[in-house]
Design an enzyme around this catalytic site. Structure first.
Site, PDB file in Angstrom:
ATOM      1  N   ASN A   1      -6.822   4.764  -0.620  1.00 12.91           N
ATOM      2  CA  ASN A   1      -6.078   5.430   0.451  1.00 12.91           C
ATOM      3  C   ASN A   1      -5.918   6.922   0.202  1.00 12.91           C
ATOM      4  O   ASN A   1      -5.784   7.702   1.145  1.00 12.91           O
ATOM      5  CB  ASN A   1      -4.717   4.764   0.670  1.00 12.91           C
TER       6      ASN A   1
ATOM      7  N   GLU B   1      -7.725  -3.352  -5.537  1.00 14.12           N
ATOM      8  CA  GLU B   1      -7.209  -2.361  -6.477  1.00 14.12           C
ATOM      9  C   GLU B   1      -6.146  -3.044  -7.344  1.00 14.12           C
ATOM     10  O   GLU B   1      -5.210  -3.646  -6.806  1.00 14.12           O
ATOM     11  CB  GLU B   1      -6.595  -1.179  -5.732  1.00 14.12           C
TER      12      GLU B   1
ATOM     13  N   HIS C   1      -4.015  -4.855  -4.594  1.00 16.43           N
ATOM     14  CA  HIS C   1      -4.136  -4.304  -3.244  1.00 16.43           C
ATOM     15  C   HIS C   1      -5.465  -4.725  -2.623  1.00 16.43           C
ATOM     16  O   HIS C   1      -6.531  -4.244  -3.018  1.00 16.43           O
ATOM     17  CB  HIS C   1      -4.011  -2.772  -3.306  1.00 16.43           C
TER      18      HIS C   1
ATOM     19  N   SER D   1       0.834  -1.206   0.000  1.00 18.75           N
ATOM     20  CA  SER D   1       0.000   0.000   0.000  1.00 18.75           C
ATOM     21  C   SER D   1       0.864   1.251   0.000  1.00 18.75           C
ATOM     22  O   SER D   1       0.343   2.351  -0.023  1.00 18.75           O
ATOM     23  CB  SER D   1      -0.948  -0.003   1.211  1.00 18.75           C
TER      24      SER D   1
HETATM   25  N1  CAA Z   1     -11.635 -12.893   8.818  1.00 22.34           N
HETATM   26  C1  CAA Z   1     -12.677 -13.494   8.222  1.00 22.34           C
HETATM   27  N2  CAA Z   1     -13.945 -13.106   8.391  1.00 22.34           N
HETATM   28  C2  CAA Z   1     -14.178 -12.095   9.246  1.00 22.34           C
HETATM   29  C3  CAA Z   1     -13.133 -11.432   9.912  1.00 22.34           C
HETATM   30  C4  CAA Z   1     -11.831 -11.868   9.674  1.00 22.34           C
HETATM   31  N3  CAA Z   1     -10.759 -11.292  10.255  1.00 22.34           N
HETATM   32  N4  CAA Z   1     -13.676 -10.454  10.683  1.00 22.34           N
HETATM   33  C5  CAA Z   1     -15.003 -10.507  10.504  1.00 22.34           C
HETATM   34  N5  CAA Z   1     -15.308 -11.498   9.637  1.00 22.34           N
HETATM   35  C6  CAA Z   1     -16.640 -11.857   9.129  1.00 22.34           C
HETATM   36  C7  CAA Z   1     -17.488 -12.529  10.170  1.00 22.34           C
HETATM   37  O1  CAA Z   1     -17.292 -13.926  10.197  1.00 22.34           O
HETATM   38  C8  CAA Z   1     -18.884 -12.174   9.679  1.00 22.34           C
HETATM   39  O2  CAA Z   1     -19.219 -13.034   8.603  1.00 22.34           O
HETATM   40  P1  CAA Z   1     -20.761 -13.429   8.275  1.00 22.34           P
HETATM   41  O3  CAA Z   1     -21.511 -12.144   8.083  1.00 22.34           O
HETATM   42  O4  CAA Z   1     -20.650 -14.247   7.032  1.00 22.34           O
HETATM   43  O5  CAA Z   1     -21.241 -14.199   9.464  1.00 22.34           O
HETATM   44  C9  CAA Z   1     -18.719 -10.759   9.118  1.00 22.34           C
HETATM   45  O6  CAA Z   1     -17.332 -10.643   8.801  1.00 22.34           O
HETATM   46  C10 CAA Z   1     -19.099  -9.688  10.099  1.00 22.34           C
HETATM   47  O7  CAA Z   1     -18.298  -9.868  11.268  1.00 22.34           O
HETATM   48  P2  CAA Z   1     -18.780  -9.563  12.767  1.00 22.34           P
HETATM   49  O8  CAA Z   1     -20.271  -9.735  12.855  1.00 22.34           O
HETATM   50  O9  CAA Z   1     -17.942 -10.358  13.709  1.00 22.34           O
HETATM   51  O10 CAA Z   1     -18.332  -8.084  13.021  1.00 22.34           O
HETATM   52  P3  CAA Z   1     -18.814  -6.741  12.381  1.00 22.34           P
HETATM   53  O11 CAA Z   1     -20.173  -6.802  11.805  1.00 22.34           O
HETATM   54  O12 CAA Z   1     -18.514  -5.767  13.453  1.00 22.34           O
HETATM   55  O13 CAA Z   1     -17.795  -6.512  11.154  1.00 22.34           O
HETATM   56  C11 CAA Z   1     -15.807  -5.793  10.105  1.00 22.34           C
HETATM   57  C12 CAA Z   1     -16.431  -6.518  11.316  1.00 22.34           C
HETATM   58  C13 CAA Z   1     -16.104  -6.590   8.840  1.00 22.34           C
HETATM   59  C14 CAA Z   1     -14.320  -5.746  10.361  1.00 22.34           C
HETATM   60  C15 CAA Z   1     -16.459  -4.359  10.007  1.00 22.34           C
HETATM   61  O14 CAA Z   1     -16.312  -3.676  11.222  1.00 22.34           O
HETATM   62  C16 CAA Z   1     -15.834  -3.506   8.911  1.00 22.34           C
HETATM   63  O15 CAA Z   1     -16.167  -3.651   7.731  1.00 22.34           O
HETATM   64  N6  CAA Z   1     -14.915  -2.580   9.290  1.00 22.34           N
HETATM   65  C17 CAA Z   1     -14.242  -1.682   8.350  1.00 22.34           C
HETATM   66  C18 CAA Z   1     -13.115  -2.427   7.671  1.00 22.34           C
HETATM   67  C19 CAA Z   1     -12.401  -1.553   6.675  1.00 22.34           C
HETATM   68  O16 CAA Z   1     -12.710  -0.403   6.433  1.00 22.34           O
HETATM   69  N7  CAA Z   1     -11.374  -2.151   6.066  1.00 22.34           N
HETATM   70  C20 CAA Z   1     -10.518  -1.452   5.127  1.00 22.34           C
HETATM   71  C21 CAA Z   1      -9.294  -0.949   5.812  1.00 22.34           C
HETATM   72  S1  CAA Z   1      -8.230  -0.086   4.704  1.00 22.34           S
HETATM   73  C22 CAA Z   1      -7.188  -1.283   4.109  1.00 22.34           C
HETATM   74  O17 CAA Z   1      -7.248  -2.429   4.468  1.00 22.34           O
HETATM   75  C23 CAA Z   1      -6.215  -0.871   3.060  1.00 22.34           C
HETATM   76  C24 CAA Z   1      -4.978  -0.185   3.435  1.00 22.34           C
HETATM   77  O18 CAA Z   1      -4.094  -0.098   2.579  1.00 22.34           O
HETATM   78  C25 CAA Z   1      -4.763   0.459   4.721  1.00 22.34           C
END
Ligand code: CAA
Length: 282
Positions: free
Chosen positions: A189, A151, A139, A118
């Site tokens: 990003n 990406e 990405h 990233s």
């Molecule tokens: N691995 C696999 N599956 C996962 C997981 C993991 N680490 N964490 C959560 N899940 C799955 C759960 O099993 C669940 O699946 P089902 O719906 O099929 O049952 C689903 O995701 C929802 O999980 P939870 O109910 O436990 O929790 P939640 O509803 O609070 O969601 C989250 C958790 C998906 C992390 C949510 O909070 C979210 O989308 N957060 C934002 C994440 C985000 O913005 N990511 C991008 C970051 S930027 C980046 O990565 C790029 C960079 O270069 C910095």
């Protein structure tokens, strides 16, 4: 359609990429030099799959088949007959360059060699190979098994054929690929970082509490996590590297990492992975 891909680096992102591929029926050779790191990756994938089974999202048989599709290895040269590779090791240009030089020599038939970076220019990574036309960025977003976006980063020398192969693989993994050029921040990003850093500065200035900043964006803008929670989730060290690459490239103040973030990193508060960040997870 690919049958088997290589994933280099079995950390949080690499394990997630391997799991996503195996979920999609694709075989994976997952490389990591240390046995204990591979064991942690195996455990991480097992936990994720167990959660899916316990929620009724996957059968026991499918879970077993998924895990059987992942072959763990500690030898980069013996990655196997993979059709493409995604690298997801530490954000260190030298380390990535050496991996790509090795992959380039060991895998003459791989259709693309991709980096999940990233913050490092793909052109710089490609310069370590003799065939930069098959090098590009893929990405992924965290948590990889959940997030739909990839990406596809097209560098100066990337051939259209490699781009199409990588786009097709991303789709095969159930992801939605979007195409972006090789410059700091890519698409997401470049938009996400100014927002997250504005949240950090708001907290740093004492303008509002961390809880109110996060609740504001969760309840007022329907974000799944507030900005400070998301910083902790991504990892402050990772974010710092992305901020730095954006600031270095564009010299705009909104990309400059706030002093508080640097101090937190120096103090070892990297977010969820170290147990402390803007919140305490211990
Ligand atoms: N691995 C696999 N599956 C996962 C997981 C993991 N680490 N964490 C959560 N899940 C799955 C759960 O099993 C669940 O699946 P089902 O719906 O099929 O049952 C689903 O995701 C929802 O999980 P939870 O109910 O436990 O929790 P939640 O509803 O609070 O969601 C989250 C958790 C998906 C992390 C949510 O909070 C979210 O989308 N957060 C934002 C994440 C985000 O913005 N990511 C991008 C970051 S930027 C980046 O990565 C790029 C960079 O270069 C910095």
């Amino acid at each position: 359609m690919v049958e088997v891909i290589g994933v280099v680096g079995a950390g949080f992102m690499g394990s997630g990429i391997a799991e996503s591929a195996a979920r999609a029926g694709v075989g994976v050779h997952l490389y990591e030099p240390q046995d204990d790191a591979l064991a942690r990756s195996d455990q991480r994938i097992a936990d994720s799959v167990r959660r899916a089974v316990s929620r009724g999202k996957m059968s026991e048989d499918d879970a077993t088949a998924l895990r059987d599709r992942i072959h763990f290895t500690t030898s980069l040269e013996d990655l196997g007959p993979v059709q493409g590779v995604v690298e997801a090791i530490v954000e260190d240009p030298q380390a990535k360059g050496q991996v790509f030089a090795t992959l380039d020599a060991a895998l003459p038939d791989a259709r693309f060699l991709a980096s999940n970076t990233s913050s490092i220019p793909i052109a710089q990574i490609a310069s370590w190979t003799h065939r930069p036309e098959r090098v590009l960025g893929l990405h992924f977003f965290s948590p990889v098994p959940v997030m739909k976006l990839v990406e596809v980063v097209v560098a100066l020398d990337t051939a259209e054929q490699a781009v199409e192969e990588a786009m097709a693989v991303a789709q095969q993994l159930g992801k939605h690929p979007i195409r972006t050029k090789d410059r700091a921040g890519f698409i997401v990003n470049m938009l996400l970082i100014p927002y997250l850093m504005a949240g950090v500065r708001m907290f740093e200035e004492g303008f509002a509490s961390r809880e109110d900043i996060d609740e504001g964006m969760k309840l007022g803008a329907s974000h799944p996590m507030g900005p400070l929670e998301l910083c902790d989730f991504i990892g402050l060290d990772v974010l710092y590297a992305v901020c730095d690459s954006l600031y270095e490239e564009f010299k705009r103040p909104e990309y400059a990492p706030p002093p508080l973030m640097k101090r937190m990193i120096l103090a070892g508060k990297h977010g969820r992975k170290t147990g402390q960040g803007f919140y305490d997870y211990r």
